[in-house]
Motif scaffolding. Sequence first.
Motif, PDB file in Angstrom:
ATOM      1  N   GLN A   1      38.912  27.116  42.809  1.00 43.03           N
ATOM      2  CA  GLN A   1      39.260  28.187  43.732  1.00 43.03           C
ATOM      3  C   GLN A   1      40.010  29.300  43.004  1.00 43.03           C
ATOM      4  OE1 GLN A   1      41.432  26.293  46.895  1.00 43.03           O
ATOM      5  NE2 GLN A   1      39.580  25.606  47.957  1.00 43.03           N
ATOM      6  N   ARG A   2      40.939  28.895  42.123  1.00 41.09           N
ATOM      7  CA  ARG A   2      41.663  29.917  41.364  1.00 41.09           C
ATOM      8  C   ARG A   2      40.715  30.701  40.449  1.00 41.09           C
ATOM      9  NH1 ARG A   2      45.668  25.791  41.198  1.00 41.09           N
ATOM     10  NH2 ARG A   2      44.847  24.992  39.229  1.00 41.09           N
ATOM     11  N   ALA A   3      39.778  29.976  39.826  1.00 40.86           N
ATOM     12  CA  ALA A   3      38.824  30.652  38.941  1.00 40.86           C
ATOM     13  C   ALA A   3      37.926  31.599  39.730  1.00 40.86           C
ATOM     14  CB  ALA A   3      37.983  29.619  38.185  1.00 40.86           C
ATOM     15  N   GLU A   4      37.480  31.145  40.923  1.00 40.83           N
ATOM     16  CA  GLU A   4      36.625  31.988  41.749  1.00 40.83           C
ATOM     17  C   GLU A   4      37.379  33.231  42.216  1.00 40.83           C
ATOM     18  OE1 GLU A   4      33.449  33.535  43.741  1.00 40.83           O
ATOM     19  OE2 GLU A   4      33.528  31.917  42.245  1.00 40.83           O
ATOM     20  N   ALA A   5      38.651  33.044  42.597  1.00 38.47           N
ATOM     21  CA  ALA A   5      39.461  34.203  42.993  1.00 38.47           C
ATOM     22  C   ALA A   5      39.607  35.184  41.837  1.00 38.47           C
ATOM     23  CB  ALA A   5      40.833  33.743  43.479  1.00 38.47           C
ATOM     24  N   ALA A   6      39.816  34.636  40.629  1.00 42.10           N
ATOM     25  CA  ALA A   6      39.935  35.499  39.448  1.00 42.10           C
ATOM     26  C   ALA A   6      38.623  36.229  39.175  1.00 42.10           C
ATOM     27  CB  ALA A   6      40.352  34.679  38.233  1.00 42.10           C
ATOM     28  N   ARG A   7      37.488  35.523  39.362  1.00 39.59           N
ATOM     29  CA  ARG A   7      36.183  36.167  39.158  1.00 39.59           C
ATOM     30  C   ARG A   7      35.962  37.289  40.168  1.00 39.59           C
ATOM     31  NH1 ARG A   7      34.434  30.786  37.876  1.00 39.59           N
ATOM     32  NH2 ARG A   7      33.870  30.400  40.039  1.00 39.59           N
ATOM     33  N   GLN A   8      36.364  37.043  41.409  1.00 36.01           N
ATOM     34  CA  GLN A   8      36.198  38.078  42.426  1.00 36.01           C
ATOM     35  C   GLN A   8      37.068  39.291  42.134  1.00 36.01           C
ATOM     36  OE1 GLN A   8      36.937  36.208  46.209  1.00 36.01           O
ATOM     37  NE2 GLN A   8      35.049  35.019  46.156  1.00 36.01           N
ATOM     38  N   VAL A   9      38.298  39.030  41.702  1.00 38.33           N
ATOM     39  CA  VAL A   9      39.186  40.140  41.350  1.00 38.33           C
ATOM     40  C   VAL A   9      38.605  40.934  40.184  1.00 38.33           C
ATOM     41  CG1 VAL A   9      41.450  40.713  40.379  1.00 38.33           C
ATOM     42  CG2 VAL A   9      41.274  39.059  42.243  1.00 38.33           C
ATOM     43  N   GLU A  10      38.077  40.227  39.181  1.00 37.20           N
ATOM     44  CA  GLU A  10      37.500  40.909  38.023  1.00 37.20           C
ATOM     45  C   GLU A  10      36.266  41.712  38.420  1.00 37.20           C
ATOM     46  OE1 GLU A  10      36.917  42.028  33.993  1.00 37.20           O
ATOM     47  OE2 GLU A  10      38.635  41.356  35.184  1.00 37.20           O
ATOM     48  N   ALA A  11      35.429  41.119  39.298  1.00 37.80           N
ATOM     49  CA  ALA A  11      34.237  41.837  39.748  1.00 37.80           C
ATOM     50  C   ALA A  11      34.618  43.096  40.523  1.00 37.80           C
ATOM     51  CB  ALA A  11      33.367  40.924  40.611  1.00 37.80           C
ATOM     52  N   GLU A  12      35.634  42.984  41.377  1.00 34.58           N
ATOM     53  CA  GLU A  12      36.079  44.156  42.135  1.00 34.58           C
ATOM     54  C   GLU A  12      36.688  45.208  41.211  1.00 34.58           C
ATOM     55  OE1 GLU A  12      36.732  46.487  45.603  1.00 34.58           O
ATOM     56  OE2 GLU A  12      35.362  44.892  45.001  1.00 34.58           O
ATOM     57  N   ARG A  13      37.430  44.754  40.203  1.00 34.92           N
ATOM     58  CA  ARG A  13      38.011  45.695  39.246  1.00 34.92           C
ATOM     59  C   ARG A  13      36.922  46.456  38.516  1.00 34.92           C
ATOM     60  NH1 ARG A  13      39.111  46.271  34.082  1.00 34.92           N
ATOM     61  NH2 ARG A  13      38.006  44.357  33.541  1.00 34.92           N
ATOM     62  N   LEU A  14      35.879  45.743  38.086  1.00 35.62           N
ATOM     63  CA  LEU A  14      34.775  46.410  37.393  1.00 35.62           C
ATOM     64  C   LEU A  14      34.028  47.356  38.322  1.00 35.62           C
ATOM     65  CD1 LEU A  14      33.343  43.451  35.283  1.00 35.62           C
ATOM     66  CD2 LEU A  14      34.682  45.392  34.470  1.00 35.62           C
ATOM     67  N   ARG A  15      33.856  46.952  39.588  1.00 36.84           N
ATOM     68  CA  ARG A  15      33.168  47.827  40.537  1.00 36.84           C
ATOM     69  C   ARG A  15      33.935  49.133  40.725  1.00 36.84           C
ATOM     70  NH1 ARG A  15      33.235  49.740  45.410  1.00 36.84           N
ATOM     71  NH2 ARG A  15      35.253  48.787  45.871  1.00 36.84           N
ATOM     72  N   ILE A  16      35.251  49.018  40.889  1.00 36.96           N
ATOM     73  CA  ILE A  16      36.078  50.210  41.075  1.00 36.96           C
ATOM     74  C   ILE A  16      36.044  51.083  39.819  1.00 36.96           C
ATOM     75  CG2 ILE A  16      38.438  51.027  41.444  1.00 36.96           C
ATOM     76  CD1 ILE A  16      38.868  48.469  43.112  1.00 36.96           C
TER      77      ILE A  16
END
Length: 370
Positions: free
Chosen positions: A158-173
């Motif tokens: 769950q922590r890894a998935e949350a980190a992946r989502q944050v990274e994906a959102e950061r790259l999108r922005i």
Amino acid sequence: MLLAVGTFALVAAAVASHGGPAGAAAAGYGFAIVFGALALFASRRPVPALLAAATCVVAYYMLDLTPIGLAVPTAAVLYAAAEQGRVRAAAVVAGTLLAASLVARLGEGDAAEIVLGVDLGAQVALMVAVIALGDAARSRRSLRAELSRQAAAAAEEQRAEAARQVEAERLRIAREVHDTLGHAVSVVTLQSAVAQEALADDAPEDALAALAAIRAASGGAMAELRATLGTLRSSGPRGPVPGLDRLPELLAGVDHGGPPVELHVSGRLDTVPAVVSTTAYRVVQEALTNVLRHAQATRVDVSVRVTEDRLSLDVVDDGRGVAPDRDEGGYGLRGMSERIALLGGTVDVGRAGTGGFRVHADLPLPGSTG
């Protein structure tokens, strides 16, 4: 500790209940201490404890001390061994002691119906029970450990998935900001140069047109930037996302004061899903930004082709044919590739066959099989 104390107490009680000479009683109490100590030792070294307990039982009866059975002095050691996963060793020791006791008692002339009846049944039942209980305790402990491990693994995932989502959102922005501001800054730079030349040539109409283009480009960039910031703050509705329907507006901003841009459209743009349309728009926007910055082109052709299952586009200029974004570390091209890869498409950049530079992107449409 409780097993050790319990074993000592049971053996000592059995010795005391039968009475007998003081020397025999003292020896019996000494064995009670030894059996208790072995129960304490069995949790760390189960197999040596089993062997020592069996040896002590044999020695106890060879000294002809007060009968205490087989299960009472060995039950704690058998349980501890089974709890440590030594079920087979515990069963072998228990079976060996029972067989030796059976042979010895029958050899001494004890009644077979008594030896093979209640006594043997009780001893077997007690030994089997403590071994089974120890094995069950081990199984429960292993199950709890496995559940804890799975829970820890799930939490880590769950922590890894949350980190992946944050990274994906950061790259999108990062892609949104780069595409929006990068294109706007390029247009502003170009039109500023046009306005400066117009003022130098005493052509106020051209200067006013260039300033109007600057205002339009900066206004559009601010609108998209507000939409991005609004999404980050999670307040208010998100503004409309640009798509292929806004290509004429995008190209007009480049065409005025920059190299002429010609748009070629094949197929129906209104059938393209919004996410594909937005991605295609951003690819064209980034390609035109690179043309303004690097190409020194005199002409740009933008072609969009929509079929039943694919969307392909080309941005071709007649400029120097050098790789764009080289001085910036390639962030624009990288963002372009990331956008297209997320939709399962491909992008190809390089020198055009007729000189200049070419950006080609191919995107599948939802429901396509190719």
